[in-house]
Design a protein around this motif. Structure first.
Motif, PDB file in Angstrom:
ATOM      1  N   ALA A   1     -89.339  72.431  41.993  1.00  0.00           N
ATOM      2  CA  ALA A   1     -88.613  73.139  43.048  1.00  0.00           C
ATOM      3  C   ALA A   1     -89.340  73.037  44.376  1.00  0.00           C
ATOM      4  O   ALA A   1     -88.728  72.820  45.428  1.00  0.00           O
ATOM      5  CB  ALA A   1     -88.426  74.601  42.652  1.00  0.00           C
ATOM      6  N   ARG A   2     -90.656  73.181  44.331  1.00  0.00           N
ATOM      7  CA  ARG A   2     -91.444  73.092  45.570  1.00  0.00           C
ATOM      8  C   ARG A   2     -91.412  71.675  46.133  1.00  0.00           C
ATOM      9  O   ARG A   2     -91.281  71.485  47.340  1.00  0.00           O
ATOM     10  CB  ARG A   2     -92.875  73.535  45.291  1.00  0.00           C
ATOM     11  N   MET A   3     -91.536  70.678  45.273  1.00  0.00           N
ATOM     12  CA  MET A   3     -91.544  69.292  45.728  1.00  0.00           C
ATOM     13  C   MET A   3     -90.180  68.863  46.272  1.00  0.00           C
ATOM     14  O   MET A   3     -90.098  68.092  47.227  1.00  0.00           O
ATOM     15  CB  MET A   3     -91.958  68.379  44.582  1.00  0.00           C
ATOM     16  N   ALA A   4     -89.111  69.379  45.681  1.00  0.00           N
ATOM     17  CA  ALA A   4     -87.765  68.985  46.092  1.00  0.00           C
ATOM     18  C   ALA A   4     -87.361  69.581  47.423  1.00  0.00           C
ATOM     19  O   ALA A   4     -86.444  69.075  48.084  1.00  0.00           O
ATOM     20  CB  ALA A   4     -86.759  69.406  45.020  1.00  0.00           C
ATOM     21  N   GLU A   5     -88.034  70.624  47.833  1.00  0.00           N
ATOM     22  CA  GLU A   5     -87.644  71.367  49.035  1.00  0.00           C
ATOM     23  C   GLU A   5     -87.564  70.497  50.283  1.00  0.00           C
ATOM     24  O   GLU A   5     -86.729  70.725  51.160  1.00  0.00           O
ATOM     25  CB  GLU A   5     -88.643  72.508  49.252  1.00  0.00           C
ATOM     26  N   ALA A   6     -88.399  69.496  50.376  1.00  0.00           N
ATOM     27  CA  ALA A   6     -88.455  68.668  51.582  1.00  0.00           C
ATOM     28  C   ALA A   6     -87.368  67.596  51.620  1.00  0.00           C
ATOM     29  O   ALA A   6     -87.255  66.886  52.618  1.00  0.00           O
ATOM     30  CB  ALA A   6     -89.828  68.005  51.697  1.00  0.00           C
ATOM     31  N   TYR A   7     -86.564  67.502  50.564  1.00  0.00           N
ATOM     32  CA  TYR A   7     -85.603  66.415  50.461  1.00  0.00           C
ATOM     33  C   TYR A   7     -84.178  66.975  50.407  1.00  0.00           C
ATOM     34  O   TYR A   7     -83.724  67.440  49.348  1.00  0.00           O
ATOM     35  CB  TYR A   7     -85.901  65.563  49.229  1.00  0.00           C
ATOM     36  N   PRO A   8     -83.449  66.927  51.523  1.00  0.00           N
ATOM     37  CA  PRO A   8     -82.115  67.538  51.577  1.00  0.00           C
ATOM     38  C   PRO A   8     -81.150  67.012  50.523  1.00  0.00           C
ATOM     39  O   PRO A   8     -80.266  67.745  50.074  1.00  0.00           O
ATOM     40  CB  PRO A   8     -81.637  67.179  52.992  1.00  0.00           C
ATOM     41  N   GLU A   9     -81.318  65.762  50.112  1.00  0.00           N
ATOM     42  CA  GLU A   9     -80.393  65.210  49.130  1.00  0.00           C
ATOM     43  C   GLU A   9     -80.524  65.892  47.767  1.00  0.00           C
ATOM     44  O   GLU A   9     -79.637  65.757  46.911  1.00  0.00           O
ATOM     45  CB  GLU A   9     -80.593  63.696  48.967  1.00  0.00           C
ATOM     46  N   LEU A  10     -81.603  66.642  47.540  1.00  0.00           N
ATOM     47  CA  LEU A  10     -81.788  67.351  46.276  1.00  0.00           C
ATOM     48  C   LEU A  10     -81.265  68.783  46.319  1.00  0.00           C
ATOM     49  O   LEU A  10     -81.351  69.499  45.316  1.00  0.00           O
ATOM     50  CB  LEU A  10     -83.273  67.353  45.883  1.00  0.00           C
ATOM     51  N   LEU A  11     -80.715  69.216  47.451  1.00  0.00           N
ATOM     52  CA  LEU A  11     -80.157  70.564  47.532  1.00  0.00           C
ATOM     53  C   LEU A  11     -79.091  70.797  46.471  1.00  0.00           C
ATOM     54  O   LEU A  11     -78.957  71.882  45.923  1.00  0.00           O
ATOM     55  CB  LEU A  11     -79.535  70.808  48.914  1.00  0.00           C
ATOM     56  N   ALA A  12     -78.295  69.754  46.195  1.00  0.00           N
ATOM     57  CA  ALA A  12     -77.173  69.903  45.275  1.00  0.00           C
ATOM     58  C   ALA A  12     -77.609  70.059  43.827  1.00  0.00           C
ATOM     59  O   ALA A  12     -76.779  70.318  42.955  1.00  0.00           O
ATOM     60  CB  ALA A  12     -76.235  68.704  45.401  1.00  0.00           C
ATOM     61  N   ALA A  13     -78.904  69.908  43.541  1.00  0.00           N
ATOM     62  CA  ALA A  13     -79.376  69.983  42.161  1.00  0.00           C
ATOM     63  C   ALA A  13     -79.756  71.394  41.738  1.00  0.00           C
ATOM     64  O   ALA A  13     -79.904  71.663  40.555  1.00  0.00           O
ATOM     65  CB  ALA A  13     -80.581  69.059  41.964  1.00  0.00           C
ATOM     66  N   GLY A  14     -79.919  72.292  42.687  1.00  0.00           N
ATOM     67  CA  GLY A  14     -80.376  73.640  42.362  1.00  0.00           C
ATOM     68  C   GLY A  14     -79.240  74.556  41.972  1.00  0.00           C
ATOM     69  O   GLY A  14     -78.064  74.192  41.982  1.00  0.00           O
ATOM     70  N   SER A  15     -79.583  75.796  41.644  1.00  0.00           N
ATOM     71  CA  SER A  15     -78.584  76.808  41.308  1.00  0.00           C
ATOM     72  C   SER A  15     -78.215  77.645  42.522  1.00  0.00           C
ATOM     73  O   SER A  15     -77.046  77.914  42.766  1.00  0.00           O
ATOM     74  CB  SER A  15     -79.113  77.717  40.193  1.00  0.00           C
ATOM     75  N   HIS A  16     -79.221  78.077  43.289  1.00  0.00           N
ATOM     76  CA  HIS A  16     -78.987  78.878  44.476  1.00  0.00           C
ATOM     77  C   HIS A  16     -79.500  78.163  45.725  1.00  0.00           C
ATOM     78  O   HIS A  16     -80.459  77.383  45.663  1.00  0.00           O
ATOM     79  CB  HIS A  16     -79.678  80.242  44.371  1.00  0.00           C
ATOM     80  N   LEU A  17     -78.871  78.476  46.840  1.00  0.00           N
ATOM     81  CA  LEU A  17     -79.251  77.977  48.152  1.00  0.00           C
ATOM     82  C   LEU A  17     -79.640  79.165  49.016  1.00  0.00           C
ATOM     83  O   LEU A  17     -79.063  80.242  48.895  1.00  0.00           O
ATOM     84  CB  LEU A  17     -78.074  77.233  48.800  1.00  0.00           C
ATOM     85  N   LEU A  18     -80.610  78.973  49.894  1.00  0.00           N
ATOM     86  CA  LEU A  18     -81.036  80.055  50.782  1.00  0.00           C
ATOM     87  C   LEU A  18     -81.078  79.543  52.206  1.00  0.00           C
ATOM     88  O   LEU A  18     -81.823  78.610  52.518  1.00  0.00           O
ATOM     89  CB  LEU A  18     -82.408  80.592  50.366  1.00  0.00           C
ATOM     90  N   ALA A  19     -80.228  80.121  53.060  1.00  0.00           N
ATOM     91  CA  ALA A  19     -80.129  79.706  54.453  1.00  0.00           C
ATOM     92  C   ALA A  19     -80.858  80.691  55.345  1.00  0.00           C
ATOM     93  O   ALA A  19     -80.778  81.912  55.134  1.00  0.00           O
ATOM     94  CB  ALA A  19     -78.667  79.621  54.879  1.00  0.00           C
ATOM     95  N   PHE A  20     -81.546  80.164  56.341  1.00  0.00           N
ATOM     96  CA  PHE A  20     -82.223  80.989  57.345  1.00  0.00           C
ATOM     97  C   PHE A  20     -81.667  80.666  58.718  1.00  0.00           C
ATOM     98  O   PHE A  20     -81.336  79.509  59.013  1.00  0.00           O
ATOM     99  CB  PHE A  20     -83.733  80.736  57.327  1.00  0.00           C
ATOM    100  N   GLY A  21     -81.590  81.665  59.562  1.00  0.00           N
ATOM    101  CA  GLY A  21     -81.193  81.484  60.943  1.00  0.00           C
ATOM    102  C   GLY A  21     -81.696  82.654  61.763  1.00  0.00           C
ATOM    103  O   GLY A  21     -82.047  83.704  61.207  1.00  0.00           O
ATOM    104  N   ARG A  22     -81.728  82.482  63.089  1.00  0.00           N
ATOM    105  CA  ARG A  22     -82.226  83.542  63.962  1.00  0.00           C
ATOM    106  C   ARG A  22     -81.191  83.914  65.008  1.00  0.00           C
ATOM    107  O   ARG A  22     -80.489  83.066  65.534  1.00  0.00           O
ATOM    108  CB  ARG A  22     -83.520  83.137  64.647  1.00  0.00           C
ATOM    109  N   ARG A  23     -81.130  85.231  65.280  1.00  0.00           N
ATOM    110  CA  ARG A  23     -80.331  85.673  66.418  1.00  0.00           C
ATOM    111  C   ARG A  23     -81.073  85.277  67.685  1.00  0.00           C
ATOM    112  O   ARG A  23     -82.297  85.396  67.776  1.00  0.00           O
ATOM    113  CB  ARG A  23     -80.137  87.176  66.375  1.00  0.00           C
TER     114      ARG A  23
END
Length: 271
Positions: free
Chosen positions: A247-269
């Protein structure tokens, strides 16, 4: 504005069917979700004693460790059973809905939406929840919003050896086609995001620098299947540690986002 209503099947699911308080501690894949969510939140949250609003925070699984970390946490949830459990975490609690918060404008340093977005099937409802989070955040404040990956059910039921059945294939195909789980099997009604879609919804709500991370990575379904098929706990095992490393290694590769169960989005006001 009239207070919105939570879908009755969602209320029944969390009030009568599942004990959400134990989901992130009992199973290995639940523990993987907890550890990775903690890692990501601790990386981006402002330092304690910042004020955090945990919207849809359930029984307080995350509120508990956030309070222990020194944050001032206020939890909002629509399920009375969850509020009784969350009140024991040290957070303050309130019955409410993500689409109509009682908090004042610009009153929190960070807002967590770790459950509401996937229980809001209509885009307008998700937009309203994100708009409310934006409203109550201070300038420069952080949003953390979770989604369920569009392909999660495909990986899960393949790993659990369910997918060869025609009825299950039809059910999962419907989720893939329409991104909606109808609530007729195992889980309640829910909306499943792609990583790009979750990012775009957060950005469209006015949050800057929107970015999405995979939570459990590509090995979560293997971990879950190992427990399901053997009846053995893998919470403290080399297999768990390997899945966590993946999970930690895959984090840097956007193409692996679809392999996980949950997604976590961050944004700032905007400041």
């Amino acid at each position: 504005m009239t207070s919105p209503e939570v879908a009755p099947e969602i209320v029944r699911f969390y009030a009568e069917t599942v004990d959400e308080a134990s989901r992130l501690t009992v199973s290995a894949d639940g523990r993987l979700e907890m550890v990775r969510t903690q890692e990501l939140l601790r990386r981006f949250l402002p330092a304690p004693p910042a004020r955090l609003l945990d919207v849809g925070g359930g029984p307080g699984a995350h509120a508990r460790w956030l309070v222990e970390d020194g944050y001032a946490v206020h939890l909002v949830d629509p399920i009375p059973r969850h509020l009784e459990q969350a009140a024991r975490t040290g957070a303050t609690v309130e019955r409410g809905d993500a689409r109509l918060l009682t908090a004042e404008d610009a009153s929190y340093d960070a807002v967590l939406l770790l459950g509401p977005l996937y229980h809001l099937l209509e885009r307008a409802d998700r937009d309203q929840a994100l708009a409310e989070a934006h409203r109550v955040l201070k300038p420069g404040g952080l949003l953390a919003a979770a989604g369920i990956n569009r392909y999660a059910s495909l990986f899960e039921h393949a790993a659990f050896a369910h997918l060869h059945g025609e009825a299950m294939r039809e059910s999962i195909s419907a989720v893939l086609d329409h991104q909606v789980h109808d609530g007729k099997r195992a889980f309640t009604s829910a909306y499943f995001h792609s990583g790009e879609e979750l990012r775009d919804e957060v950005a469209a709500a006015g949050f800057a620098d929107a970015r999405v991370y995979g939570v459990e990575g590509p090995a979560w379904s293997m971990l879950a299947a190992a427990e399901r098929n053997t009846g053995t706990s893998f919470r403290d095992s080399d297999l768990f540690e390997s899945a966590l490393a993946a999970a930690r290694m895959a984090e840097a590769y956007p193409e692996l986002l679809a392999a996980g169960s949950h997604l976590l989005a961050f944004g700032r006001r905007a400041a």
